[in-house]
Design an enzyme around this catalytic site. Structure first.
Site, mmCIF file in Angstrom:
data_model
loop_
_atom_site.group_PDB
_atom_site.id
_atom_site.type_symbol
_atom_site.label_atom_id
_atom_site.label_comp_id
_atom_site.label_asym_id
_atom_site.label_seq_id
_atom_site.Cartn_x
_atom_site.Cartn_y
_atom_site.Cartn_z
ATOM 1 N N ASP B 11 49.499 37.711 4.944
ATOM 2 C CA ASP B 11 48.290 37.335 4.208
ATOM 3 C C ASP B 11 47.242 38.459 4.273
ATOM 4 O O ASP B 11 46.938 38.965 5.347
ATOM 5 C CB ASP B 11 47.731 36.069 4.890
ATOM 6 N N HIS B 13 44.100 38.204 2.567
ATOM 7 C CA HIS B 13 42.772 37.736 2.170
ATOM 8 C C HIS B 13 41.795 38.024 3.308
ATOM 9 O O HIS B 13 41.834 37.377 4.347
ATOM 10 C CB HIS B 13 42.806 36.231 1.868
#
Ligand code: B12
Lengths: 411, 137
Positions: B11, B13
């Site tokens: 991930d 983000h």
């Protein structure tokens, strides 16, 4: 510092010409401004006798101050690392040890120390590491019990400051250096690296065979991998090498790998552009038996032998062909060991490699085509890829010469 | 009090991660931020190296479930993690999901506080409450 070179100047005793000597476990080589010679070592003689016997005249031409020697012949120092996690303490200490030219015997995860067997060989240096400076009680009794059963010459602690008093109280003669893990969990390499590099120096100086060599040079004798690592940022001045690259030095006893940092996803933030990694017992002369053993345990080797149109019997042969095959196997095994196919200390992003540079004795035995043949077999079979990096052969030992010269200029 | 934080798995983000770092600092925690793209083993290893009391994991892109399932097996390998408070938040499933299903499932994985699509400050308030309950603050 630039030097003025005059091409037809062949008086050795002038300030400019240097004689560079590299002593390996199997060969030694000499290089002057115009020429490189290489000799198989005679193991019945000391290194110095062998050198003066074969190249005495050449050595005579130079002043002691103009002779520079590096060596990988003493096998290097061995270390055992004890740390509290794989991702930080063990990984950082391993990285520093490799980059200092030290061979790692084993790494021990402290919490499970009681499950590890104690190596019977003498360990040159034990490295103990764990915790940032504000953490404490990273170690306990089981560490001291383990050390009591281990034979070692040196022990160094590079973990949390808060643990220093307990460590000092329980481990005799422990050397304490600044923590290699900072408060943001980043690596701090300088003091441990300097310590290990010095230890290596002392080790060279302590070995009779190498100590003798100070009869012919006034300069410090460095370890070959250290010299090579220093050269890598300048490699493009000699060859059209495109970054990122991997340099393989397949020797008689061990194989050294130097690689661009771009090839790893590590969170290790250092100043080095290139890291080093060593496979002990992976070589084509002294370590031939363990190379063959590793090969027989690799599931793809039989296909590879078939691809090379030879059978297993080649391992028993003593011929040029057999040496070639062993070297090709060594390349293949090393690529397997650093790929994602095997989980190891580092896995390089081999699909991003642009060049493979090969140096050492292998450049005298294999052609570019023979190497590329193996490399593309590896990419197809193991990585399922048509990727085809460029192969560069350092067949004039330019990398080592550049490093040795560079080293000499730094002094 | 020490907190290890980061975003799990592949991930990337990063915005929430930065905000979490700042908010924790503003609340007086000592923060060890491993950033995005952090694997479970690195989280646990960082807790060991720092001696942290709290592990706060974020997941935004929908990978959380797979990692959550791995937690019990991996955590069992460590001998010094019994006392940490484990917290996870962000988007804990693909899509919106239902907190009534999600929370017990993640508690089963070993998390003490589970914040599926919960605002950061609300989540950090529940951390404070847990610390008080356990007489750690
Ligand atoms: C910007 C963005 C991106 C950018 C990210 C840039 C970057 N480096 O940060 C880019 C374009 C790269 C991207 C890529 C992808 N994204 Co995106 N992205 C977004 C987006 C629009 C905003 C995220 C953001 O920054 N929000 C602002 C921050 C402040 O809010 P937040 O992240 O929600 O965090 C808050 C809370 O969740 C909470 N929180 C977070 N962690 C924790 C932990 C605890 C303990 C607590 C209490 C609270 C908490 O606190 C934060 C502040 O309140 C969201 C949609 C959205 N509007 O949320 C999708 C979204 C997160 N992305 C999504 C997806 C699917 C992807 C991709 C897989 C798309 C694709 N198919 O390639 C990739 C994945 C890449 C990867 N490897 O991770 C989905 C996730 C769906 C899911 N979980 O079911 C979302 C929700 C979009 C959607 N509705 O489908 N994305």
């Amino acid at each position: 510092m630039s030097q003025i070179e005059s091409p037809d100047d062949n008086i050795a005793k002038d300030k400019q010409e240097k004689l560079l000597i590299d002593v390996g476990s199997t060969y030694f080589k000499l290089s002057n401004k115009t020429n490189i010679e290489q000799h198989f070592r005679d193991f019945n003689k000391s290194i110095l006798d062998d050198l003066t016997h074969k190249c005495g005249q050449e050595i005579e031409r130079f002043d002691k101050k103009d002779i520079h020697i590096c060596s990988s012949a003493n096998g290097g120092l061995s270390t055992l690392i004890i740390g509290v996690t794989h991702s930080f303490s063990l990984k950082y200490a391993t990285n520093i040890a490799f980059n200092s030219g030290i061979n790692i015997i084993d790494t021990i995860l402290f919490q499970n120390i009681e499950e590890y067997s104690v190596p019977s060989d003498l360990i040159d240096v034990v490295i103990i590491v764990g915790g940032i400076n504000s953490s404490s009680d990273n170690f306990s009794e089981s560490l001291y019990r383990y050390l009591n059963n281990l034979t070692y010459s040196n022990v160094v602690f590079v973990g949390s400051e808060l643990d220093v008093p307990t460590i000092k109280a329980n481990i005799e003669n422990v050397v304490v250096l600044p923590n290699i893990i900072d408060d943001r969990l980043h690596i701090v390499e300088d003091s441990l690296k300097a310590y290990l590099t010095n230890l290596y120096q002392q080790d060279i100086e302590g070995k009779e065979d190498i100590k003798d060599l100070y009869n012919i040079t006034d300069n410090q004798i460095f370890s070959t991998p250290y010299v090579v690592n220093k050269t890598l940022p300048f490699i493009h001045t000699k060859y059209p090498v495109v970054n990122p690259f991997v340099l393989l030095d397949i020797g008689g006893a061990t194989t050294d790998i130097h690689y661009s940092k771009d090839l790893v996803d590590e969170n290790i933030v250092t100043n080095n552009e290139y890291d080093r990694l060593v496979f002990k017992k992976l070589g084509v002369y002294k370590s031939k038996q363990s190379l063959i053993f590793a090969a027989k345990n690799n599931e793809f080797v039989y296909e590879l032998l078939m691809h090379l149109k030879v059978t297993e019997n080649i391992f028993e042969e003593q011929s040029n062909k057999a040496t070639k095959v062993l070297m090709q196997l060594a390349i293949f095994l090393v690529l397997c060991k650093i790929s994602h196919y095997k989980k190891a200390y580092v896995n390089l992003k081999l699909l991003s490699v642009n060049s493979f540079v090969l140096t050492g004795g292998i450049t005298k035995v294999l052609t570019v085509e023979e190497i590329e043949n193996i490399v593309s077999f590896f990419y197809k079979k193991i990585l399922n890829s048509e990727h085809n990096p460029v192969t560069v052969l350092d067949n004039n030992y330019d990398i080592w010469t550049l490093g040795a010269e560079g080293k000499e200029r730094c002094q | 009090m020490k907190v290890v934080t980061g975003v799990v798995g592949n991930d990337i983000h990063v915005v929430a991660n930065r905000l979490i770092d700042l908010s924790l600092q503003a609340r007086g925690y000592e923060v060890f931020n491993l950033g995005v793209n952090t694997y479970l083993e690195e989280f646990f290893d960082a807790v060991i190296e720092t001696g942290a009391d709290i592990l706060l994991i974020s997941s935004l892109n929908g990978e959380a479930e797979g990692w959550g399932r791995e937690v019990p097996r991996l955590k069992a390998k460590y001998k010094k993690l019994d006392d940490i408070i484990m917290m996870i938040g962000g988007n804990l499933v693909v899509g919106t999901g239902n907190a009534e299903d999600i929370i017990p499932r993640y508690k089963g994985y070993g998390f003490d506080i589970v914040c599926h699509q919960v605002d950061l400050n609300t989540g950090l308030d529940s951390l404070e409450e847990m610390l008080k309950e356990r007489n750690l603050k």
